[in-house]
Write an enzyme that holds these catalytic residues in place. Structure first.
Site, PDB file in Angstrom:
ATOM      1  N   LYS A 162     -34.972  49.904 125.611  1.00 54.50           N
ATOM      2  CA  LYS A 162     -33.647  50.300 126.100  1.00 54.50           C
ATOM      3  C   LYS A 162     -33.671  51.797 126.398  1.00 54.50           C
ATOM      4  CE  LYS A 162     -29.883  51.656 124.179  1.00 54.50           C
ATOM      5  NZ  LYS A 162     -29.429  52.575 125.275  1.00 54.50           N
ATOM      6  N   GLY A 195     -34.860  60.399 120.148  1.00 56.02           N
ATOM      7  CA  GLY A 195     -33.547  60.944 120.463  1.00 56.02           C
ATOM      8  C   GLY A 195     -33.076  61.920 119.400  1.00 56.02           C
ATOM      9  N   SER A 196     -31.779  62.029 119.255  1.00 56.66           N
ATOM     10  CA  SER A 196     -31.191  63.023 118.366  1.00 56.66           C
ATOM     11  C   SER A 196     -31.237  62.562 116.911  1.00 56.66           C
ATOM     12  CB  SER A 196     -29.734  63.277 118.760  1.00 56.66           C
ATOM     13  OG  SER A 196     -28.933  62.145 118.437  1.00 56.66           O
ATOM     14  N   GLU A 255     -28.828  62.622 114.790  1.00 58.15           N
ATOM     15  CA  GLU A 255     -27.598  61.894 114.463  1.00 58.15           C
ATOM     16  C   GLU A 255     -27.724  60.419 114.816  1.00 58.15           C
ATOM     17  OE1 GLU A 255     -27.129  66.057 114.650  1.00 58.15           O
ATOM     18  OE2 GLU A 255     -27.737  64.716 116.277  1.00 58.15           O
ATOM     19  N   GLU A 291     -38.689  59.609 116.393  1.00 58.49           N
ATOM     20  CA  GLU A 291     -39.114  60.873 117.004  1.00 58.49           C
ATOM     21  C   GLU A 291     -37.843  61.614 117.385  1.00 58.49           C
ATOM     22  OE1 GLU A 291     -41.106  62.164 121.151  1.00 58.49           O
ATOM     23  OE2 GLU A 291     -42.240  60.640 120.047  1.00 58.49           O
ATOM     24  N   CYS A 302     -37.436  68.255 122.766  1.00 61.28           N
ATOM     25  CA  CYS A 302     -37.408  68.274 121.302  1.00 61.28           C
ATOM     26  C   CYS A 302     -38.308  69.365 120.732  1.00 61.28           C
ATOM     27  CB  CYS A 302     -37.800  66.907 120.753  1.00 61.28           C
ATOM     28  SG  CYS A 302     -39.400  66.308 121.313  1.00 61.28           S
ATOM     29  N   GLU A 350     -29.808  72.250 116.547  1.00 60.80           N
ATOM     30  CA  GLU A 350     -30.504  72.009 117.808  1.00 60.80           C
ATOM     31  C   GLU A 350     -29.500  72.090 118.962  1.00 60.80           C
ATOM     32  OE1 GLU A 350     -33.940  69.068 119.474  1.00 60.80           O
ATOM     33  OE2 GLU A 350     -32.193  68.091 118.572  1.00 60.80           O
TER      34      GLU A 350
END
Length: 502
Positions: free
Chosen positions: A189, A242-243, A245, A264, A298, A394
């Site tokens: 996805k 991704g993030s 959170e 990651e 990142c 970040e």
């Protein structure tokens, strides 16, 4: 701006995607059944397309298709044959190199020059893992019992991968290639904001011989489409890029389903410059570390730690160089830095700069930005302590926080004064110092007198809020396989500790 919509439709047709955004399930383009999702051009700030969220039902079909195709991929293709197919995929990607790059630039807002490099790297990823396909083997273990004990490395089955909007096709290749090389089926996805190049990549792969249904692409939202895939019985592992959170939510969802995960996530990487460094090289490296890709990386060098004796000189060099960077249309050959990829992220980055100014930061930015697009000018913040919000959070934009240090010990302490552990760098002429700092700084990837050198053959990943697991190199093969230990009793009389025979 209708010409940009026309360009999108033309690129989609050329790549076999039709003219609407659809998921790819079992080799077929399928419409979703959920709410509307908007694709926006981050440069022209216009709607490019709308599509329906994939939804739970189609997500389940994708998982079932991957499970069926995975069995055939392993049973019907020798390991060497799987490698041959992957080599063919690499060649097919290069055959569509320019079209893929232009589609990526248009939808993700990345400069075309960067997109061309990333598409070429995707081909390289398939070539690299193609070479591994027939070289995975176990080992014989000299156990003391006299048994013949050997291990096999077996594919997991079906893996579910979630990739981000900042480098859509790059991360698609980064994840898909090792997964299929090790014999797995894939449901992937991409970000709902940038799904098209992932669909295109898999269509190209199928045209090159990849069995239909082995890799399925879901165009949709995390809470609906993504959650359904995580929960599906066929899925054996979850990989998320991704993030932090969102990564926490994904990790919780996977854990609730008793499935392992690879995360990651983000970083707040320290780029350390000592007073004996070549300052011109360090300044250029610092600019590339944070301003390339509009800072949406990142591993971006978002904390610039500079020895106090050269802090003013180096930051002045970087600030002066910001006006020489070309901002503009991602499709323009001259553009070096494009816009922030979406409006939500643009608001976040802008708010972080305002917050730093309110905390007392000296803010230096490029003088001008284009009249249209989600542009944040290259920005340098100074005068903040290491614990300031801008130095800890970040930002994921072209914003660097410069912090002075007095000596090697303080530089290491500041570098590790963060909740992340992804990357870092040091600039120095002292070889011993380079090794000491590289060893002491908490990071999964660390550079000496360079920045952002990444290759598919080298392991990549982090710790703490930067996630866990590795997603490239031979280490990724371990993430996509499971060891099986087999014991064969070779003695004349079986070594049975307890038994009953009537």
């Amino acid at each position: 701006m209708s010409d940009r919509k026309d360009l999108l439709r033309r690129l989609m047709r050329d790549l076999g995607l039709g003219e609407t955004v659809q998921s790819l399930v079992a080799g077929q383009l399928r419409d979703g059944a959920g709410g509307a999702v908007l694709l926006e051009d981050p440069y022209a700030q216009i709607e490019l397309a709308r599509y329906a969220d994939c939804g739970a039902a189609l997500s389940a079909e994708a998982c079932e298709a991957a499970a069926a195709a995975q069995k055939e991929w392993v049973a019907g293709h020798s390991a060497a044959k799987r490698g041959d197919v992957m080599q063919d995929i690499a060649r097919a990607v290069l055959d569509h190199h320019e079209t893929l790059a232009r589609l990526e630039a248009l939808v993700a807002g990345k400069p075309i020059r960067d997109c061309r490099v990333e598409v070429a790297k995707v081909a390289e990823m398939f070539r690299y893992y193609a070479g591994w396909a027939d070289k995975l083997h176990g080992e014989v273990i000299p156990v003391p019992s006299g048994h013949l004990n050997y291990t096999l490395r077996e594919p997991l089955g079906v893996v579910f991968q979630i990739t981000p909007w900042n480098a859509p096709i790059f991360t698609a290749g980064w994840q898909i290639a090792p997964a299929i090389a090790t014999g797995n089926g894939v449901v992937i996805k991409p970000s709902e904001l940038t799904p098209l190049t992932t669909v295109a990549l898999v269509r190209i792969a199928e045209g090159a011989g990849l069995p239909k249904g082995l890799v399925n692409v879901l165009c949709g939202l995390g809470p609906t489409t993504g959650q359904a895939a995580i929960d599906h019985d066929a899925v054996r592992k979850v990989i998320f890029v991704g993030s932090p959170e969102t990564g926490r939510r994904v990790a919780v969802a996977a854990a609730q389903a008793l499935k392992p995960a690879v995360l990651e996530l983000g970083g707040k990487s320290a780029n350390i410059v000592f007073d004996d460094a070549n300052l011109k090289h360090a300044a250029l490296g610092a600019q590339a570390a944070i301003f390339s890709g509009a800072g949406q990386s990142c591993v971006a060098g978002s904390r610039l730690l500079v020895h106090q004796s050269v802090h003013a000189e180096l930051t002045d060099m970087i600030a002066a160089g910001m006006n020489g960077i070309t901002l503009g249309d991602p499709l323009d050959e001259a553009t070096e830095v494009g816009p922030i990829s979406n409006g939500r992220q643009f608001s976040h980055v802008s708010a972080m700069i305002d917050g730093a100014r309110n905390e007392g930061a000296k803010v230096r930015s490029r003088d001008t930005t284009p009249d249209t697009g989600y542009f944040v000018p290259p920005t340098l913040l100074s005068g903040l302590e290491s614990r300031a919000t801008a130095a800890q959070t970040e930002i994921f934009g072209p914003v660097v926080t410069a912090i002075p240090f007095a000596d090697e010990e303080e530089a290491i302490a500041i570098a590790n004064d963060t909740s992340f552990g992804l990357a870092g760098a040091v600039w120095t002429a002292d070889v011993g110092r380079a090794h000491r700092v590289a060893s002491a700084v908490r990071a999964g990837t660390f550079w000496v007198n360079s920045y952002k050198a990444i290759h598919v053959s080298s392991p990549f990943g982090g710790s703490l809020n930067s996630g866990f697991g590795r997603s490239s190199g031979s280490d990724a093969l371990m993430e996509y396989t499971s060891p099986k230990s087999i014991w064969l009793d070779s003695g004349k009389t079986p070594m049975i500790g307890f038994g009953y025979v009537s």
